[in-house]
Scaffold this motif. Structure first.
Motif, PDB file in Angstrom:
ATOM      1  N   GLN A   1      -3.780   0.924  -5.575  1.00 45.03           N
ATOM      2  CA  GLN A   1      -4.809   1.672  -4.371  1.00 45.03           C
ATOM      3  C   GLN A   1      -6.290   1.041  -5.081  1.00 45.03           C
ATOM      4  OE1 GLN A   1      -4.225   5.571  -3.769  1.00 45.03           O
ATOM      5  NE2 GLN A   1      -1.992   5.200  -2.650  1.00 45.03           N
TER       6      GLN A   1
ATOM      7  N   ALA B   1      -7.194  -2.322  -3.671  1.00 48.51           N
ATOM      8  CA  ALA B   1      -8.073  -2.068  -2.011  1.00 48.51           C
ATOM      9  C   ALA B   1      -9.306  -1.828  -2.044  1.00 48.51           C
ATOM     10  CB  ALA B   1      -7.004  -1.319  -1.668  1.00 48.51           C
ATOM     11  N   LYS B   2      -9.648  -0.209  -2.876  1.00 51.79           N
ATOM     12  CA  LYS B   2     -11.312  -0.489  -2.685  1.00 51.79           C
ATOM     13  C   LYS B   2     -12.458  -1.178  -3.542  1.00 51.79           C
ATOM     14  CE  LYS B   2      -9.673   4.990  -3.244  1.00 51.79           C
ATOM     15  NZ  LYS B   2     -10.065   6.050  -4.515  1.00 51.79           N
TER      16      LYS B   2
ATOM     17  N   MET C   1       1.279  -1.187   0.349  1.00 53.86           N
ATOM     18  CA  MET C   1       0.499   0.172  -0.352  1.00 53.86           C
ATOM     19  C   MET C   1       0.759   1.471  -0.296  1.00 53.86           C
ATOM     20  SD  MET C   1      -2.634   1.488   0.104  1.00 53.86           S
ATOM     21  CE  MET C   1      -4.238   0.463  -0.077  1.00 53.86           C
ATOM     22  N   GLU C   2       1.741   1.233   0.553  1.00 56.96           N
ATOM     23  CA  GLU C   2       2.999   2.552   0.698  1.00 56.96           C
ATOM     24  C   GLU C   2       3.850   2.562  -0.545  1.00 56.96           C
ATOM     25  OE1 GLU C   2       1.932   4.550   2.636  1.00 56.96           O
ATOM     26  OE2 GLU C   2       0.415   3.244   3.585  1.00 56.96           O
TER      27      GLU C   2
ATOM     28  N   ALA D   1       1.219   2.417  -6.353  1.00 54.32           N
ATOM     29  CA  ALA D   1       0.336   3.119  -5.865  1.00 54.32           C
ATOM     30  C   ALA D   1      -0.999   3.172  -7.475  1.00 54.32           C
ATOM     31  CB  ALA D   1       0.192   5.088  -5.768  1.00 54.32           C
TER      32      ALA D   1
END
Length: 594
Positions: free
Chosen positions: A488, A491-492, A478-479, A484
């Motif tokens: 990201q 993840a959603k 995630m970082e 990204a």
């Protein structure tokens, strides 16, 4: 007609770089399957598909199969191609060495199956059904039946079928009427009619081994009273050669939308001699060994046809001159620009490309767990992989065929009017792909299997085999700024999937129709999330190798991953909304109002 070239570069990327195929040789029984052995197998399969099977694809479609005086004939060239296929050992690659098989890993077999489906799906149906029959007999047959029939199925001199559907029943097999009457010698006499039997009769092999669902005289009602029987077309002599006809006849061949060179038959069983496979009244358990194998294979059919259509669309888009680019001529020395310069054409090509590459990854991820399930020495790893395969089987079948059909339609659209006529072969891919959403359990049935059986299986244990690695990957990456744009959005989507899973489980407990109403949208949401996870991993690999990328392969992989994240993954938002809306609007209309 568009040509076909096996996508070996991407296949090797998925096998070795994404799925760690080099580790196959560490599994017991797979020690010899290193790159030095696997790569020549893939290359020879590619040659066979490109040079032997694909040239018969259009002619086979146009000629179709014929039934004359009870004899089914396949199209011109098919018997010769099958003989070459069999003599090359291709019927045996994924079979048990104890019966003459080569025992290749499932991951390798999936890639070979994809090539066959791209080149000539109708041809691939014949050995494909035989392999399914092999699996059911291998897993559930008596030692005597296996010794008598498996070597012939493995070497391809005999073929196999699965005979489930009857004129009055398809999905609801509890209604079937075919009868099996026990004889004094341990055999049975079967009487009944089966329809839609793929590869039900043909002129490619000496004999055909039918696996038939039927009822014993004392059978309970419903699916709990179904048994499975082996019924050969010809009764074998003691030396294994085909003997007299066994009361199995072809009543008709179906005239279909697609896969016309595959003989889809009505079979009549008139006091045909058969033998029980597995236990009495436990036929569905044995048949599901075959059906689950076939369901993954059908998903690969959607993938294979999408790949073939993509290749045809790209070739045409590079050559067809039409209009000028919106920003001005790209090829001022030509009377017009090739249509590949136009954004909407590129949109369709990118949808095809992103579909093919991610669906290949999903099929291979499932195949990797098949290999672990079959070969890993740790029983806990085997159980975890078995859970994963159980969970992903309906998703692979439904998602890959739905997306494959969409992709073949995009391919036809790229060619415009030329796509709608036979000359370029693109409309055949659409017609051939359409059946994959229907047979081996319609995709709606796959969705019901996912929400009705797999979500709650073993207290949700199979779900954890997917949720845990995806969650761990998101937490780890995630970082990472370089990832990204892929992680990201993943993840959603993953959060949406988790919430939708909880809601489907909750609503389904109080009202099963709620789960049924959500099922298809939920399966697509689950599948797109799985593809997005695989795209993030593929992008990570490709980003690390872009500096040494002479042919631009890794740069193209990153660009395709970006397209998926920006243009495909947002669909999960709409799917999530549909799932969460519940089933009220679906069930509200009075039946008489339809």
């Amino acid at each position: 007609m568009a040509g076909y070239k096996a996508p070996l570069r991407d296949m090797r990327f998925v096998l070795y770089e994404l799925m760690s195929g080099d580790e196959l040789a560490r599994l017991p029984g797979y020690e010899e399957f290193t790159r030095e052995l696997i790569d020549p197998v893939l290359e020879e399969a590619a040659r066979l598909c490109e040079e032997v099977l694909h040239p018969l694809n259009r002619s086979g479609d146009e000629e179709g199969c014929t039934l004359e005086n009870g004899v089914v004939r396949t199209p011109k060239g098919f018997p010769e191609a099958y003989r070459q296929f069999r003599e090359g050992g291709w019927t045996s690659i994924a079979c048990d060495p104890a019966y003459g098989g080569q025992g290749l890993p499932a991951m390798v077999n999936v890639l070979v199956e994809e090539m066959i489906c791209s080149a000539n799906l109708s041809f691939g149906m014949y050995p494909g059904l035989s392999h399914g029959a092999y699996v059911a007999l291998h897993d559930h047959g008596t030692e005597a039946l296996k010794a008598a029939y498996l070597p012939k199925l493995v070497d391809g001199t005999w073929a196999g079928t699965m005979c489930l559907t009857e004129p009055h029943c398809g999905t609801d097999l509890g209604l079937l009427r075919t009868k099996a009457v026990p004889q004094g010698d341990g055999s049975y006499k079967l009487t009944g009619t089966k329809i839609f039997i793929s590869a039900g009769d043909h002129d490619l092999t000496e004999n055909i081994v039918h696996l038939v669902l039927a009822r014993l005289p004392d059978a309970p009602k419903g699916v709990k009273g179904i048994s499975l029987f082996l019924v050969p077309k010809y009764l074998p002599h003691a030396d294994g050669t085909p003997g007299p006809s066994n009361g199995v006849s072809t009543g008709a061949i179906e005239h279909k939308m697609g896969i016309k060179a595959s003989a889809t038959c009505v079979l009549n069983f008139d006091d045909a001699t058969g033998w029980l496979v597995g236990e009495p009244h436990k036929g569905m358990r044995a048949m599901f060994s075959m059906m689950n194998t076939e369901r993954v294979a059908v998903g690969v059919q959607g993938l294979g046809l999408a790949e073939a259509s993509y290749q045809g669309a790209v070739a045409y888009a590079r050559e067809r001159l039409q209009g000028r680019a919106l920003t001005g001529p790209k090829y001022p020395d030509r009377p017009a620009d090739p249509i590949i310069v136009h954004p909407d054409v590129r949109r369709m090509l990118m949808l095809q490309r992103s579909t093919v590459e991610s669906c290949r990854a999903l099929a291979m991820w499932t195949a990797r767990h098949l290999d672990l399930q079959n070969r890993h020495p740790d029983p806990e790893v085997r159980r975890e992989s078995e859970d994963f395969v159980a969970l992903m089987t309906p998703i692979v079948k439904a998602l890959l065929t739905d997306l494959g059909y969409e992709a073949t339609n995009h391919g036809m659209q790229v060619l415009g009017g030329h796509g709608y006529i036979r000359e370029h072969g693109m409309e055949q891919y659409v017609r051939d792909c359409r059946i994959a959403q229907i047979y081996e359990g319609t995709n709606g049935i796959q969705a019901l299997d996912l929400v009705g059986r797999k979500l709650g299986l073993a207290g949700g244990r199979p779900l954890r085999r997917f949720f845990h690695p995806v969650a761990a990957y998101i937490d780890e990456k995630m970082e990472d700024e370089a990832l990204a744009e892929f992680v990201q959005p993943l993840a959603k989507a993953f959060v949406r999937l988790q919430q939708a899973t909880a809601e489907v489980a909750r609503a389904g407990l109080s009202n099963p129709e709620e789960a049924g109403a959500a099922a298809s949208d939920y399966l697509r949401l689950f599948g797109l999330t799985a593809l997005s996870y695989l795209w993030a991993r593929m992008a990570e690999i490709a980003l690390a190798k872009q500096d040494d990328d002479p042919d631009g392969f890794y740069a193209a992989k990153v660009a395709t991953a970006r397209f998926h994240a920006e243009r495909v993954l947002p669909q999960t938002g709409a799917l999530f909304s549909a799932v969460m809306a519940g089933g009220k609007s679906i069930m509200a209309l009075d039946e008489a109002a339809f």
